[in-house]
Design a protein around this motif. Structure first.
Motif, PDB file in Angstrom:
ATOM      1  N   GLY A 177       0.820  -1.207   0.000  1.00  0.00           N
ATOM      2  CA  GLY A 177       0.000   0.000   0.000  1.00  0.00           C
ATOM      3  C   GLY A 177       0.849   1.249   0.000  1.00  0.00           C
ATOM      4  N   PHE A 178       1.946   1.208   0.752  1.00  0.00           N
ATOM      5  CA  PHE A 178       2.890   2.325   0.776  1.00  0.00           C
ATOM      6  C   PHE A 178       3.505   2.534  -0.603  1.00  0.00           C
ATOM      7  N   ILE A 179       3.946   1.452  -1.229  1.00  0.00           N
ATOM      8  CA  ILE A 179       4.581   1.550  -2.543  1.00  0.00           C
ATOM      9  C   ILE A 179       3.598   2.075  -3.590  1.00  0.00           C
ATOM     10  N   ILE A 180       2.378   1.565  -3.584  1.00  0.00           N
ATOM     11  CA  ILE A 180       1.376   2.012  -4.555  1.00  0.00           C
ATOM     12  C   ILE A 180       1.017   3.475  -4.314  1.00  0.00           C
ATOM     13  N   GLY A 181       0.880   3.876  -3.050  1.00  0.00           N
ATOM     14  CA  GLY A 181       0.601   5.280  -2.742  1.00  0.00           C
ATOM     15  C   GLY A 181       1.716   6.196  -3.218  1.00  0.00           C
ATOM     16  N   ALA A 182       2.963   5.809  -2.987  1.00  0.00           N
ATOM     17  CA  ALA A 182       4.104   6.611  -3.440  1.00  0.00           C
ATOM     18  C   ALA A 182       4.157   6.682  -4.964  1.00  0.00           C
ATOM     19  N   LEU A 183       3.828   5.575  -5.620  1.00  0.00           N
ATOM     20  CA  LEU A 183       3.815   5.556  -7.080  1.00  0.00           C
ATOM     21  C   LEU A 183       2.759   6.509  -7.633  1.00  0.00           C
ATOM     22  N   PHE A 184       1.561   6.485  -7.052  1.00  0.00           N
ATOM     23  CA  PHE A 184       0.509   7.392  -7.510  1.00  0.00           C
ATOM     24  C   PHE A 184       0.860   8.853  -7.252  1.00  0.00           C
ATOM     25  N   ILE A 185       1.525   9.138  -6.152  1.00  0.00           N
ATOM     26  CA  ILE A 185       1.959  10.513  -5.885  1.00  0.00           C
ATOM     27  C   ILE A 185       2.964  10.954  -6.941  1.00  0.00           C
ATOM     28  N   ALA A 186       3.915  10.084  -7.291  1.00  0.00           N
ATOM     29  CA  ALA A 186       4.915  10.427  -8.306  1.00  0.00           C
ATOM     30  C   ALA A 186       4.268  10.637  -9.672  1.00  0.00           C
ATOM     31  N   ILE A 187       3.311   9.777 -10.025  1.00  0.00           N
ATOM     32  CA  ILE A 187       2.613   9.932 -11.301  1.00  0.00           C
ATOM     33  C   ILE A 187       1.812  11.228 -11.314  1.00  0.00           C
ATOM     34  N   ALA A 223       2.440  13.981  -9.622  1.00  0.00           N
ATOM     35  CA  ALA A 223       3.363  15.109  -9.723  1.00  0.00           C
ATOM     36  C   ALA A 223       3.862  15.270 -11.149  1.00  0.00           C
ATOM     37  N   PHE A 224       4.161  14.151 -11.807  1.00  0.00           N
ATOM     38  CA  PHE A 224       4.635  14.181 -13.186  1.00  0.00           C
ATOM     39  C   PHE A 224       3.563  14.741 -14.120  1.00  0.00           C
ATOM     40  N   VAL A 225       2.331  14.273 -13.975  1.00  0.00           N
ATOM     41  CA  VAL A 225       1.234  14.750 -14.810  1.00  0.00           C
ATOM     42  C   VAL A 225       0.937  16.222 -14.522  1.00  0.00           C
ATOM     43  N   GLY A 226       0.999  16.605 -13.256  1.00  0.00           N
ATOM     44  CA  GLY A 226       0.769  18.005 -12.899  1.00  0.00           C
ATOM     45  C   GLY A 226       1.794  18.941 -13.501  1.00  0.00           C
ATOM     46  N   ARG A 227       3.053  18.548 -13.499  1.00  0.00           N
ATOM     47  CA  ARG A 227       4.093  19.381 -14.123  1.00  0.00           C
ATOM     48  C   ARG A 227       3.907  19.437 -15.633  1.00  0.00           C
ATOM     49  N   ALA A 228       3.506  18.328 -16.232  1.00  0.00           N
ATOM     50  CA  ALA A 228       3.285  18.308 -17.677  1.00  0.00           C
ATOM     51  C   ALA A 228       2.092  19.192 -18.045  1.00  0.00           C
ATOM     52  N   ALA A 229       1.015  19.114 -17.272  1.00  0.00           N
ATOM     53  CA  ALA A 229      -0.175  19.910 -17.557  1.00  0.00           C
ATOM     54  C   ALA A 229       0.091  21.394 -17.350  1.00  0.00           C
ATOM     55  N   GLY A 230       0.966  21.727 -16.412  1.00  0.00           N
ATOM     56  CA  GLY A 230       1.288  23.127 -16.149  1.00  0.00           C
ATOM     57  C   GLY A 230       2.317  23.700 -17.102  1.00  0.00           C
ATOM     58  N   GLY A 231       2.858  22.874 -17.984  1.00  0.00           N
ATOM     59  CA  GLY A 231       3.836  23.354 -18.940  1.00  0.00           C
ATOM     60  C   GLY A 231       5.222  23.548 -18.359  1.00  0.00           C
ATOM     61  N   ARG A 232       5.487  22.990 -17.180  1.00  0.00           N
ATOM     62  CA  ARG A 232       6.781  23.163 -16.532  1.00  0.00           C
ATOM     63  C   ARG A 232       7.673  21.939 -16.664  1.00  0.00           C
ATOM     64  N   LEU A 233       7.355  21.070 -17.609  1.00  0.00           N
ATOM     65  CA  LEU A 233       8.127  19.851 -17.790  1.00  0.00           C
ATOM     66  C   LEU A 233       8.786  19.879 -19.158  1.00  0.00           C
ATOM     67  N   ASP A 234      10.094  19.736 -19.182  1.00  0.00           N
ATOM     68  CA  ASP A 234      10.851  19.705 -20.422  1.00  0.00           C
ATOM     69  C   ASP A 234      10.958  18.249 -20.874  1.00  0.00           C
ATOM     70  N   TRP A 235      10.135  17.867 -21.839  1.00  0.00           N
ATOM     71  CA  TRP A 235      10.082  16.477 -22.290  1.00  0.00           C
ATOM     72  C   TRP A 235      11.414  16.030 -22.873  1.00  0.00           C
ATOM     73  N   ARG A 236      12.083  16.902 -23.610  1.00  0.00           N
ATOM     74  CA  ARG A 236      13.373  16.549 -24.202  1.00  0.00           C
ATOM     75  C   ARG A 236      14.403  16.271 -23.106  1.00  0.00           C
TER      76      ARG A 236
END
Length: 63
Positions: A25-35, A37-50
């Motif tokens: 449960g801890f691992i899955i919760g941490a994984l969802f938090i990381a995902i 955060a990644f999606v939030g940065r991508a949606a906000g335009g603050r993620l450099d895909w390259r």
């Protein structure tokens, strides 16, 4: 909201997941938090895909 408060909230959530659902449960919760955060940065335009792709493939140098 203060960054300290946000991080404390994430820590409390992960602690709850660990106590309630055990290690996985801890691992899955941490994984969802990381995902999230990644999606939030991508949606906000603050993620450099390259830059992410270069770092994952090892083509990026630190100098």
């Amino acid at each position: 909201m203060n960054l300290t408060v946000v991080c404390a909230g994430f820590g409390a959530f992960l602690a709850y997941m660990a106590f309630r659902f055990g290690f996985w449960g801890f691992i899955i919760g941490a994984l969802f938090i990381a995902i999230g955060a990644f999606v939030g940065r991508a949606a906000g335009g603050r993620l450099d895909w390259r830059g992410v792709l270069d770092a994952l493939t090892g083509r990026r140098s630190s100098s």
